[in-house]
Design an enzyme around this catalytic site. Structure first.
Site, mmCIF file in Angstrom:
data_model
loop_
_atom_site.group_PDB
_atom_site.id
_atom_site.type_symbol
_atom_site.label_atom_id
_atom_site.label_comp_id
_atom_site.label_asym_id
_atom_site.label_seq_id
_atom_site.Cartn_x
_atom_site.Cartn_y
_atom_site.Cartn_z
ATOM 1 N N HIS A 126 95.963 36.915 -43.061
ATOM 2 C CA HIS A 126 96.843 35.856 -42.595
ATOM 3 C C HIS A 126 98.174 36.492 -42.215
ATOM 4 O O HIS A 126 99.124 36.501 -43.005
ATOM 5 C CB HIS A 126 96.988 34.810 -43.710
ATOM 6 N N ASP B 274 90.507 36.593 -24.176
ATOM 7 C CA ASP B 274 90.736 35.150 -24.219
ATOM 8 C C ASP B 274 89.798 34.511 -23.197
ATOM 9 O O ASP B 274 89.241 35.206 -22.334
ATOM 10 C CB ASP B 274 92.205 34.811 -23.897
ATOM 11 N N VAL C 87 91.915 29.201 -31.866
ATOM 12 C CA VAL C 87 92.429 27.944 -32.441
ATOM 13 C C VAL C 87 91.829 27.649 -33.823
ATOM 14 O O VAL C 87 90.733 28.111 -34.140
ATOM 15 C CB VAL C 87 92.133 26.769 -31.484
ATOM 16 N N SER D 152 94.518 30.082 -40.713
ATOM 17 C CA SER D 152 95.622 29.680 -41.591
ATOM 18 C C SER D 152 95.105 29.121 -42.905
ATOM 19 O O SER D 152 95.866 29.021 -43.867
ATOM 20 C CB SER D 152 96.463 28.582 -40.926
ATOM 21 N N MET E 227 99.559 33.979 -32.012
ATOM 22 C CA MET E 227 99.262 35.012 -33.012
ATOM 23 C C MET E 227 98.520 36.208 -32.434
ATOM 24 O O MET E 227 98.828 37.358 -32.763
ATOM 25 C CB MET E 227 98.461 34.417 -34.175
HETATM 26 N N1 LIG Z 1 101.000 30.013 -35.048
HETATM 27 C C1 LIG Z 1 101.246 30.521 -36.246
HETATM 28 O O1 LIG Z 1 102.403 30.615 -36.687
HETATM 29 C C2 LIG Z 1 100.115 31.021 -37.103
HETATM 30 C C3 LIG Z 1 100.423 31.787 -38.247
HETATM 31 C C4 LIG Z 1 99.372 32.312 -39.012
HETATM 32 C C5 LIG Z 1 98.062 32.052 -38.651
HETATM 33 N N2 LIG Z 1 97.798 31.285 -37.536
HETATM 34 C C6 LIG Z 1 96.397 31.083 -37.182
HETATM 35 O O2 LIG Z 1 96.083 31.996 -36.122
HETATM 36 C C7 LIG Z 1 95.078 31.431 -35.267
HETATM 37 C C8 LIG Z 1 95.617 31.368 -33.845
HETATM 38 O O3 LIG Z 1 96.748 30.504 -33.825
HETATM 39 P P1 LIG Z 1 97.769 30.500 -32.597
HETATM 40 O O4 LIG Z 1 98.997 29.816 -33.087
HETATM 41 O O5 LIG Z 1 97.854 31.858 -31.998
HETATM 42 O O6 LIG Z 1 96.997 29.514 -31.608
HETATM 43 P P2 LIG Z 1 97.267 29.300 -30.039
HETATM 44 O O7 LIG Z 1 96.849 27.917 -29.745
HETATM 45 O O8 LIG Z 1 98.637 29.752 -29.671
HETATM 46 O O9 LIG Z 1 96.243 30.339 -29.357
HETATM 47 C C9 LIG Z 1 94.860 30.237 -29.474
HETATM 48 C C10 LIG Z 1 94.236 31.031 -28.325
HETATM 49 O O10 LIG Z 1 92.814 31.066 -28.546
HETATM 50 C C11 LIG Z 1 92.211 30.991 -27.275
HETATM 51 N N3 LIG Z 1 90.818 30.577 -27.440
HETATM 52 C C12 LIG Z 1 90.333 29.347 -27.755
HETATM 53 N N4 LIG Z 1 88.985 29.391 -27.835
HETATM 54 C C13 LIG Z 1 88.625 30.689 -27.587
HETATM 55 C C14 LIG Z 1 87.377 31.358 -27.520
HETATM 56 N N5 LIG Z 1 86.239 30.709 -27.737
HETATM 57 N N6 LIG Z 1 87.368 32.681 -27.229
HETATM 58 C C15 LIG Z 1 88.534 33.344 -26.994
HETATM 59 N N7 LIG Z 1 89.751 32.753 -27.033
HETATM 60 C C16 LIG Z 1 89.786 31.440 -27.330
HETATM 61 C C17 LIG Z 1 93.068 29.979 -26.503
HETATM 62 O O11 LIG Z 1 92.859 30.080 -25.094
HETATM 63 C C18 LIG Z 1 94.466 30.402 -26.931
HETATM 64 O O12 LIG Z 1 95.019 31.367 -26.059
HETATM 65 C C19 LIG Z 1 94.764 30.047 -35.849
HETATM 66 O O13 LIG Z 1 93.668 30.150 -36.699
HETATM 67 C C20 LIG Z 1 96.028 29.719 -36.633
HETATM 68 O O14 LIG Z 1 95.810 28.768 -37.637
HETATM 69 C C21 LIG Z 1 98.792 30.777 -36.756
#
Ligand SMILES: NC(=O)c1ccc[n+]([C@@H]2O[C@H](COP(=O)([O-])OP(=O)(O)OC[C@H]3O[C@@H](n4cnc5c(N)ncnc54)[C@H](O)[C@@H]3O)[C@@H](O)[C@H]2O)c1
Length: 288
Positions: A141, A37, A92, A120, A18
């Site tokens: 979102h 990141d 995450v 989410s 995201m």
């Molecule tokens: N994947 C989807 O389709 C989707 C859709 C809407 C919302 N979301 C929400 O968006 C958010 C991110 O989801 P995602 O799918 O991109 O997750 P992901 O696992 O693909 O990416 C998360 C990233 O966060 C980084 N990270 C972890 N701890 C960190 C910190 N302390 N400081 C900086 N970076 C850090 C990780 O290294 C990773 O690159 C979540 O809250 C998720 O629920 C996801």
């Protein structure tokens, strides 16, 4: 000389599925981004992905036309976020991690900078609780892929103030995104409806009622879904889906949110969907 806040970068924290797609959306709208990141490898991968997504978004006419892309800066240091116009947290789906990141950044950016969580489903009020300025936290979102979908679910927390709502809806307008503002609740509207459906679809495969392909074929062919629930689950990332379901189960106690065995087993085996090359479907050829 006073800084024009509109020219300051949008900070995006988390360069995963995201964060990368949100960065693409902002850059493609001509605005600068600073992307943070914890890992350099994640940032390097995000830079490559953003190039591809920008091309894809332009091809699909999904971004404001006639604007040169904004400048991208990547960093592992939160001090680089000082002076941001707004902060989008996309790490995450773990409450403690999100709270840690938001608290840290609240101490770095200017006092009037909106803090945005892309959670989410963790209630905004829960994330706002430990923050020094809870009135500045709001949820956006963004859906996946954020650079193609122009509607954004915006979550107004119990304490979110009017100035934050206005700043964030203006930012979304600058990205050519439309907002639907909803009240705070676990899962808001979209995850509350979508996530149990994805869990049930995985359960049908678990119970050997149908294959993943057939579940998706039925939902696409009979019910008009665009891709089917299990391809959607692979697109989201099965690790994120499990975390999001667990966060909803923890807060509601409703069984329909308890991640099913099929999802847990795939995550245990590292089959996370598109991002790892395998999930309900095999993407390894497309990724190679
Ligand atoms: N994947 C989807 O389709 C989707 C859709 C809407 C919302 N979301 C929400 O968006 C958010 C991110 O989801 P995602 O799918 O991109 O997750 P992901 O696992 O693909 O990416 C998360 C990233 O966060 C980084 N990270 C972890 N701890 C960190 C910190 N302390 N400081 C900086 N970076 C850090 C990780 O290294 C990773 O690159 C979540 O809250 C998720 O629920 C996801």
């Amino acid at each position: 000389m006073a800084t024009d806040h509109q020219q300051c970068p949008v900070a995006v924290i988390g360069a995963g599925v995201m964060g990368t797609a949100i960065a693409t959306t902002v850059l493609g709208s001509g605005l600068p981004v600073v992307l943070l990141d914890v890992g350099q490898a994640e940032l390097d991968r995000a830079e490559r992905t953003i190039e591809i997504q920008l091309r894809h978004a332009r091809m699909m006419d999904a971004l404001p036309s006639g604007r040169a892309p904004g400048r991208l800066v990547t960093t592992t240091s939160s001090s680089a976020l000082a002076g941001a116009r707004a902060v989008v947290e996309a790490v995450v789906e773990h409450e403690a991690t999100k709270v840690g990141v938001l608290t840290d950044v609240a101490g770095i950016v200017d006092a009037d900078t909106p803090l945005i969580s892309n959670t989410s489903g963790i209630p905004i009020d829960t994330l706002a609780d430990p923050l020094p300025r809870p009135q500045q936290l709001i949820g956006t979102h963004f859906m996946n892929p954020a650079y193609l979908i122009d509607l954004v679910e915006v979550i107004r927390g119990r304490r979110t103030d009017e100035a934050t709502v206005t700043a964030v809806t203006e930012l979304l307008a600058a990205l050519n995104r439309r907002a639907v503002v909803v009240r705070d609740s676990p899962g808001f509207v979209t995850s509350r409806l979508l996530h149990p459906m994805l869990n049930d679809a995985a359960r049908l495969v678990d119970e050997d009622v149908a294959t993943a392909e057939d579940v998706d074929r039925l939902m696409v062919g009979c019910l008009g879904h665009r891709t089917g629930p299990l391809r959607t689950a692979d697109l989201i990332g099965l690790d994120n889906l499990v975390d999001s379901l667990a966060a909803l189960y923890e807060r509601t106690g409703e069984q329909r949110y308890r991640p099913c065995e099929q999802l847990l087993a795939k995550v245990h085996d590292g089959h996370l969907g598109q991002k790892s090359g395998r999930g309900f479907y095999d993407y390894r050829e497309a990724l190679s």
